[in-house]
Design an enzyme around this catalytic site. Sequence first.
Site, PDB file in Angstrom:
ATOM      1  N   ASP A  78     -14.956   3.178 -32.676  1.00 58.84           N
ATOM      2  CA  ASP A  78     -13.866   2.494 -33.379  1.00 58.84           C
ATOM      3  C   ASP A  78     -14.346   1.763 -34.624  1.00 58.84           C
ATOM      4  O   ASP A  78     -13.692   0.842 -35.088  1.00 58.84           O
ATOM      5  CB  ASP A  78     -13.170   1.504 -32.426  1.00 58.84           C
ATOM      6  CG  ASP A  78     -14.117   0.411 -31.944  1.00 58.84           C
ATOM      7  OD1 ASP A  78     -15.312   0.451 -32.302  1.00 58.84           O
ATOM      8  OD2 ASP A  78     -13.657  -0.479 -31.209  1.00 58.84           O
ATOM      9  N   ASN A  79     -15.514   2.151 -35.167  1.00 59.59           N
ATOM     10  CA  ASN A  79     -15.963   1.460 -36.393  1.00 59.59           C
ATOM     11  C   ASN A  79     -16.704   2.425 -37.306  1.00 59.59           C
ATOM     12  O   ASN A  79     -17.324   3.387 -36.862  1.00 59.59           O
ATOM     13  CB  ASN A  79     -16.826   0.242 -36.048  1.00 59.59           C
ATOM     14  CG  ASN A  79     -18.141   0.627 -35.404  1.00 59.59           C
ATOM     15  OD1 ASN A  79     -19.125   0.882 -36.091  1.00 59.59           O
ATOM     16  ND2 ASN A  79     -18.172   0.705 -34.072  1.00 59.59           N
ATOM     17  N   CYS A 132     -12.308 -16.389 -54.457  1.00 57.09           N
ATOM     18  CA  CYS A 132     -11.568 -17.562 -54.938  1.00 57.09           C
ATOM     19  C   CYS A 132     -10.221 -17.704 -54.233  1.00 57.09           C
ATOM     20  O   CYS A 132      -9.784 -18.806 -53.914  1.00 57.09           O
ATOM     21  CB  CYS A 132     -11.345 -17.468 -56.447  1.00 57.09           C
ATOM     22  SG  CYS A 132     -12.681 -18.231 -57.355  1.00 57.09           S
ATOM     23  N   ASP A 191     -21.689   4.048 -23.934  1.00 58.64           N
ATOM     24  CA  ASP A 191     -20.877   2.956 -24.483  1.00 58.64           C
ATOM     25  C   ASP A 191     -21.570   1.662 -24.054  1.00 58.64           C
ATOM     26  O   ASP A 191     -21.889   1.490 -22.882  1.00 58.64           O
ATOM     27  CB  ASP A 191     -19.448   3.005 -23.929  1.00 58.64           C
ATOM     28  CG  ASP A 191     -18.483   2.148 -24.747  1.00 58.64           C
ATOM     29  OD1 ASP A 191     -18.793   0.954 -24.964  1.00 58.64           O
ATOM     30  OD2 ASP A 191     -17.434   2.659 -25.160  1.00 58.64           O
ATOM     31  N   LYS A 200     -18.112   0.486 -19.182  1.00 59.99           N
ATOM     32  CA  LYS A 200     -17.074   1.480 -19.495  1.00 59.99           C
ATOM     33  C   LYS A 200     -17.568   2.900 -19.223  1.00 59.99           C
ATOM     34  O   LYS A 200     -16.880   3.706 -18.594  1.00 59.99           O
ATOM     35  CB  LYS A 200     -16.658   1.363 -20.972  1.00 59.99           C
ATOM     36  CG  LYS A 200     -15.758   0.201 -21.279  1.00 59.99           C
ATOM     37  CD  LYS A 200     -15.273   0.262 -22.722  1.00 59.99           C
ATOM     38  CE  LYS A 200     -14.269  -0.855 -22.990  1.00 59.99           C
ATOM     39  NZ  LYS A 200     -13.762  -0.816 -24.369  1.00 59.99           N
TER      40      LYS A 200
END
Length: 936
Positions: A446-447, A502, A374, A398
Amino acid sequence: GDVYKRQNYDQEITKEYLAQNFDVVVFTDFYDVNRLIEFNEHLRNQTKPVGFILGGNLGLYGYTFVDYGPQFSIHDPNGEEPRSTIISEITRENPGIVTTHEDKRHGFEDGDVVTFREVQGMEEINGQRFKIKVISPHSFSIGDTSQFNEYSREGIAEQVKEPFNIQFKNLKDSLEIPVAPGKDSLELCDWEKIGRPEELHLTLVAFYRFYQNHQRVPQLNDQADADRLVQLVNEVNQENKSKMEVEGIIKLDEVNADVVRNVALYANTVISPLASFWGGIIAQEIVKYTGKFTPLRQWLHYECFEALPEGQVNRTATNTRYDDYVIIFGQEFVSKLQNTKAFLVGAGALGCEFIKMFALMGFACGKGQLRCTDDDNIEISNLNRQFLFRKENVGSSKAKVACDVGHRMNPYLQVEALKARVCEETEELFNDFFWENLDFVVNAVDNIKARHYVDSRCVFYGKPLFESGTLGTKCNSQIILPHETQSYGESQDPPEDSIPLCTLKNFPYQIEHTIQWARDFFEGIFVEGPKDCQAYLTNPVGQLDTIKNELQDKQASLRGRLESIKRYATYLNEASHENCIKLARLLFQDICHDMIAQLLHSFPLDYKTESGVPFWSGPKRPPQVITFDPEDETHLSFIESAANIFAYIFNLPYIKDINYIKQQTQKVKVKEFKPKQAVIKENDQDTREEKTEDDDVVVNDLTNYLKSQNPDSSKKLNVFEFEKDDDSNYHIDFISACANLRARNYKIPEAPRHKIKMIAGKIIPAIATTTAMVVGAVGIEIVKRVLGKPAGQFRNLFSNLALPLWLFSEPLPPNRQKDKDYDEVLMGPIKAIPPNFTVWDRITLEGPQTLKQIFDHFGEKYQVSISIVSLGKLVIFNKYQKGMEARLVKRPDEIVFDMTGEKYPAHKKFIEMEISAETADGVDCVLPSLKYVINH
């Protein structure tokens, strides 16, 4: 207060003591059913019923029962944000029909309660509540509107969550008739096991009888006890069959003796994955006593007996901490588990749970190894769910802390902590030798980007991947097995809805739009601006040319970048707190007043489209300018946060005196706004370039001015990235003030700081309950892999603890590449070679070989002619280009060196190549990737 209190109690636990001292009481692994019924009756009959939860973990079977009293009130059944929708029409009739804007489905359901605001014409409807009936994705009825005024325009309908009551039965009645009031069946978690909850419920009733008869649970692997339990289940079933008049009682055609025996044989064991699974579920049920989320009604029974080993294994206890695993899975399994090599990616909420579970299981506690990486450090906000960390660990790695704690839990755990992101840039660390040496990989990231990359590596190296993720009370797991199941890349979720540009730029109508706008504005002004200026200070002409080439057709964007460089370069030479406050005040004037005034000049409030429809209608909310007021808290927060971020950029200390900021702000002179002729896109289909009348002149003047300067290259700006978790850096304070001021511009309800931080920081809400449960579920799947189970016995999980809902399902097989008569991309037929290959398949060739030797191999084995060979973005052969013949006599790694000047890295054993080829009759082919073994 918020301090967790634990009390040791060594007296007899009485029903009176429990009723007087607790809101919820949980009984775990307690089997005296008469005592349980007595406790339950007393607790539920209090003036305010005391919550009663019962849980048991009997080997590979577990159960939970919840009783929150005769009447229980829920104020939020699912924890979702209330939905809202823009109105385009309301009819005057009975019932009145509400039509919503066509851009987006309203998302309401029958029985929802909605309220209205900002409706014009039919103004009586504003503030009222209506129970709705859905007609279509864009319409619903609300009752009698015939006495109201005629609807003219505008309006928003918002979902309202109203409290409602549900009923619970007591334990005694629920044991006999287990289906809760208002429900028609027990919770079914796995559609491959229809009828199993009923079988398990009768088994539990008989289990309680067994305990009454023997004052103990069935003994480990005791066939006689297992036979007794089967006999008791048959007795209970016969008794139920005799009660013909009782509705809802369980009557089995035949008792499944195998299921009953599996409960009995291992009832006296508890293993870490299932303790984690049931612990997460029960902990979330306790929270539901607050009225947030829907409690379990009322029984959940679940078993995973498919994890039991096939055939004979040695279940003789070894007098170690792993004996429960030996009893269930055998000594052979424990030995294999201890010698397993795995890679855990991530040491956050999921990663902490995995390390704890692995340590307790004895995973990699022999000749195996667990590596965990990590690249992140521990932050204070992690401490509420990443439970291996303590306050003194804040700032530390971590992975290092989590692995150290895991090692303390089990000193035999062979664990190595790494501090690196798993991505292309770290392939020298996570190289071919690293991946090949693994038995499997566990993702705890987490992604999506990280998930895709890890998945691609597992597919390339043929490694199993255990994938999981959480979002608040929701979670899912996916088991990815080489050649047997889909990869993550084949079965990913659809992309998130993005906000049209927009809408973001000029026509927001939800707080999420203004938050995203503020986040983007922050990035442009405070992150990219100083970087541009720093590059200009180092190489003025080069940076200006780079920006001009990048934005040659976008004069408005180019103007903004050049103005930013000039601003920072000028004030760097005149850096002071006074000027930081001045810059903040001018920023406020620009975005809260002048930009809005220009928009209203271009599109006045009475402006109509070409079709005669009011321009400011539907999702387009008419804005209003904001005049600066130093007494307004949000105005002042904007100035304070912006001025302090400027101070940081200019290497100045923060300005802590709010009164000084207030005084200085009032001294700043702002120019009177003068409207310009401007082109502003009306929607995302508008292809015009946005610009103002003087862009060309201003860009020319700015370019000449900046090129004429001779900036001091020794001066430095503080450049930085957005950081959501440091409350002292003013980043979230600025975005919060900026987003709410823009919301005020457009009369959108403002949001609290914590909500803005969640959205702007893209914080995925993670809670310990969901994390524990999903890691436990994945733990059982890891057991199955170590045992060598086939794919059909594995289970993916989707769960939402708020509802609650559990869905276990068999992983899907991989997609197979087939011949097509017509392919839309290649606009012709394609042939799959070899037929029916999957994403897991590779064509492997041992090097060294020249391109010609590789081509000859493909010609002889697959009867195809190769036309293009590529390595990622690098095309090393294209027969349609001239001068390619010389490459045929070279090896792929030699060609890479010729093209890039870089030797192929020594840590790489393989080159992965994509091949385009045709058959002898000219049909395009699709082939698996080529895995070329370099043999340096």
